[in-house]
Design a protein around this motif. Sequence first.
Motif, mmCIF file in Angstrom:
data_model
loop_
_atom_site.group_PDB
_atom_site.id
_atom_site.type_symbol
_atom_site.label_atom_id
_atom_site.label_comp_id
_atom_site.label_asym_id
_atom_site.label_seq_id
_atom_site.Cartn_x
_atom_site.Cartn_y
_atom_site.Cartn_z
ATOM 1 N N VAL A 13 47.452 35.766 36.332
ATOM 2 C CA VAL A 13 48.769 36.255 35.904
ATOM 3 C C VAL A 13 48.677 37.702 35.418
ATOM 4 O O VAL A 13 49.513 38.542 35.774
ATOM 5 C CB VAL A 13 49.363 35.332 34.816
ATOM 6 C CG1 VAL A 13 50.591 35.945 34.186
ATOM 7 C CG2 VAL A 13 49.685 33.976 35.411
ATOM 8 N N VAL A 14 47.665 38.023 34.621
ATOM 9 C CA VAL A 14 47.501 39.397 34.133
ATOM 10 C C VAL A 14 47.274 40.346 35.309
ATOM 11 O O VAL A 14 47.870 41.432 35.376
ATOM 12 C CB VAL A 14 46.345 39.480 33.112
ATOM 13 C CG1 VAL A 14 45.955 40.920 32.835
ATOM 14 C CG2 VAL A 14 46.727 38.784 31.827
ATOM 15 N N GLY A 15 46.429 39.945 36.251
ATOM 16 C CA GLY A 15 46.191 40.778 37.422
ATOM 17 C C GLY A 15 47.443 40.984 38.244
ATOM 18 O O GLY A 15 47.715 42.097 38.720
ATOM 19 N N ALA A 16 48.256 39.936 38.411
ATOM 20 C CA ALA A 16 49.490 40.059 39.186
ATOM 21 C C ALA A 16 50.489 40.983 38.486
ATOM 22 O O ALA A 16 51.165 41.782 39.143
ATOM 23 C CB ALA A 16 50.102 38.685 39.412
ATOM 24 N N VAL A 17 50.571 40.890 37.171
ATOM 25 C CA VAL A 17 51.465 41.784 36.431
ATOM 26 C C VAL A 17 50.992 43.232 36.560
ATOM 27 O O VAL A 17 51.800 44.152 36.738
ATOM 28 C CB VAL A 17 51.558 41.350 34.952
ATOM 29 C CG1 VAL A 17 52.214 42.412 34.098
ATOM 30 C CG2 VAL A 17 52.310 40.031 34.842
ATOM 31 N N MET A 18 49.683 43.435 36.501
ATOM 32 C CA MET A 18 49.153 44.787 36.636
ATOM 33 C C MET A 18 49.376 45.339 38.044
ATOM 34 O O MET A 18 49.576 46.541 38.208
ATOM 35 C CB MET A 18 47.667 44.811 36.277
ATOM 36 C CG MET A 18 47.393 44.440 34.827
ATOM 37 S SD MET A 18 48.222 45.511 33.662
ATOM 38 C CE MET A 18 47.078 46.845 33.583
ATOM 39 N N VAL A 24 49.910 54.036 40.707
ATOM 40 C CA VAL A 24 48.981 54.493 41.740
ATOM 41 C C VAL A 24 48.646 53.296 42.628
ATOM 42 O O VAL A 24 48.223 52.250 42.144
ATOM 43 C CB VAL A 24 47.706 55.085 41.113
ATOM 44 C CG1 VAL A 24 46.723 55.537 42.165
ATOM 45 C CG2 VAL A 24 48.063 56.232 40.184
ATOM 46 N N ALA A 25 48.813 53.468 43.929
ATOM 47 C CA ALA A 25 48.648 52.352 44.861
ATOM 48 C C ALA A 25 47.217 51.814 44.886
ATOM 49 O O ALA A 25 47.007 50.602 44.996
ATOM 50 C CB ALA A 25 49.068 52.780 46.259
ATOM 51 N N VAL A 26 46.234 52.678 44.749
ATOM 52 C CA VAL A 26 44.843 52.221 44.771
ATOM 53 C C VAL A 26 44.539 51.362 43.544
ATOM 54 O O VAL A 26 43.817 50.367 43.641
ATOM 55 C CB VAL A 26 43.884 53.431 44.856
ATOM 56 C CG1 VAL A 26 42.447 53.005 44.743
ATOM 57 C CG2 VAL A 26 44.116 54.173 46.158
ATOM 58 N N HIS A 27 45.099 51.692 42.403
ATOM 59 C CA HIS A 27 44.907 50.874 41.207
ATOM 60 C C HIS A 27 45.541 49.501 41.401
ATOM 61 O O HIS A 27 44.977 48.480 40.991
ATOM 62 C CB HIS A 27 45.508 51.554 39.982
ATOM 63 C CG HIS A 27 44.855 52.864 39.667
ATOM 64 N ND1 HIS A 27 45.370 53.741 38.751
ATOM 65 C CD2 HIS A 27 43.743 53.461 40.153
ATOM 66 C CE1 HIS A 27 44.601 54.800 38.674
ATOM 67 N NE2 HIS A 27 43.618 54.663 39.531
ATOM 68 N N ALA A 28 46.703 49.470 42.022
ATOM 69 C CA ALA A 28 47.353 48.189 42.299
ATOM 70 C C ALA A 28 46.512 47.350 43.253
ATOM 71 O O ALA A 28 46.409 46.125 43.082
ATOM 72 C CB ALA A 28 48.743 48.414 42.882
ATOM 73 N N VAL A 34 41.257 41.565 42.267
ATOM 74 C CA VAL A 34 40.870 40.703 41.144
ATOM 75 C C VAL A 34 41.749 39.457 41.101
ATOM 76 O O VAL A 34 41.259 38.341 40.866
ATOM 77 C CB VAL A 34 40.952 41.482 39.812
ATOM 78 C CG1 VAL A 34 40.779 40.559 38.625
ATOM 79 C CG2 VAL A 34 39.906 42.568 39.786
ATOM 80 N N THR A 35 43.038 39.607 41.364
ATOM 81 C CA THR A 35 43.948 38.463 41.374
ATOM 82 C C THR A 35 43.555 37.475 42.465
ATOM 83 O O THR A 35 43.523 36.257 42.229
ATOM 84 C CB THR A 35 45.394 38.945 41.581
ATOM 85 O OG1 THR A 35 45.720 39.863 40.540
ATOM 86 C CG2 THR A 35 46.366 37.795 41.569
ATOM 87 N N LEU A 36 43.241 37.969 43.643
ATOM 88 C CA LEU A 36 42.851 37.079 44.733
ATOM 89 C C LEU A 36 41.521 36.393 44.458
ATOM 90 O O LEU A 36 41.337 35.219 44.795
ATOM 91 C CB LEU A 36 42.801 37.866 46.043
ATOM 92 C CG LEU A 36 44.145 38.380 46.551
ATOM 93 C CD1 LEU A 36 43.952 39.301 47.729
ATOM 94 C CD2 LEU A 36 45.064 37.231 46.901
ATOM 95 N N LEU A 37 40.601 37.100 43.823
ATOM 96 C CA LEU A 37 39.329 36.474 43.470
ATOM 97 C C LEU A 37 39.508 35.402 42.406
ATOM 98 O O LEU A 37 38.848 34.357 42.451
ATOM 99 C CB LEU A 37 38.331 37.531 43.005
ATOM 100 C CG LEU A 37 37.819 38.479 44.084
ATOM 101 C CD1 LEU A 37 36.919 39.539 43.459
ATOM 102 C CD2 LEU A 37 37.094 37.734 45.172
ATOM 103 N N CYS A 94 38.403 50.257 34.128
ATOM 104 C CA CYS A 94 38.055 49.323 33.050
ATOM 105 C C CYS A 94 38.810 48.000 33.161
ATOM 106 O O CYS A 94 38.216 46.936 33.014
ATOM 107 C CB CYS A 94 38.322 49.961 31.690
ATOM 108 S SG CYS A 94 37.115 51.195 31.238
ATOM 109 N N GLY A 95 40.104 48.058 33.419
ATOM 110 C CA GLY A 95 40.894 46.835 33.511
ATOM 111 C C GLY A 95 40.449 45.918 34.630
ATOM 112 O O GLY A 95 40.116 44.740 34.399
ATOM 113 N N PRO A 96 40.399 46.400 35.880
ATOM 114 C CA PRO A 96 39.929 45.531 36.959
ATOM 115 C C PRO A 96 38.478 45.097 36.771
ATOM 116 O O PRO A 96 38.118 43.972 37.112
ATOM 117 C CB PRO A 96 40.071 46.394 38.214
ATOM 118 C CG PRO A 96 41.032 47.446 37.869
ATOM 119 C CD PRO A 96 40.916 47.660 36.395
#
Length: 166
Positions: A13-18, A24-28, A34-37, A94-96
């Motif tokens: 959920v946190v990854g999907a919100v991020m 920036v598209a690369v950050h998304a 991470v969300t898929l993993l 850091c986040g991912p």
Amino acid sequence: MHALALLAASVTVVGAVMVITRRVAVHAVLYLVVTLLSLAVILVMQGASFAAMLEVIIYAGAIMVLFVFVIMMLNLGHPDSAREKEWLRPRAWCGPGLLAAIVCAELLYCMGTFSGPARPFAPITAHDVGLSLFGRYVLMVELASFLLLAGLVSAFHIGRNRVGGN
């Protein structure tokens, strides 16, 4: 066990919100990986390890490469040097990185926990997936491939006009 499932779900959920909130598209794309993993970890916890492998190979692998290719092809935004400096800042990774470390720790713990007795249900084999995809769902698979092709051609057309117009 329930705490691990809740942790994996919260990472998802946190990854999907991020993914949705990044400018920036690369950050998304990093957060989407991470969300898929983390979804793959949830599938492993449910005993569907073949589906988890497909999730990692197809979505976190192939589809993300396609996304990065389209982002590079469109070349939107700032000049290359400024964009690369922004991508290399530690704040962007850091986040991912933290979410991916949580997912990896969960996966390693689950692999050690579930290596015991066999599951009471029959696993899904590659033969079953092939029969399902190319049996009654063959039309949907082909339509999805045409949709991906149309998106790629559209992105190329947009990127070509953008470069030609400058």
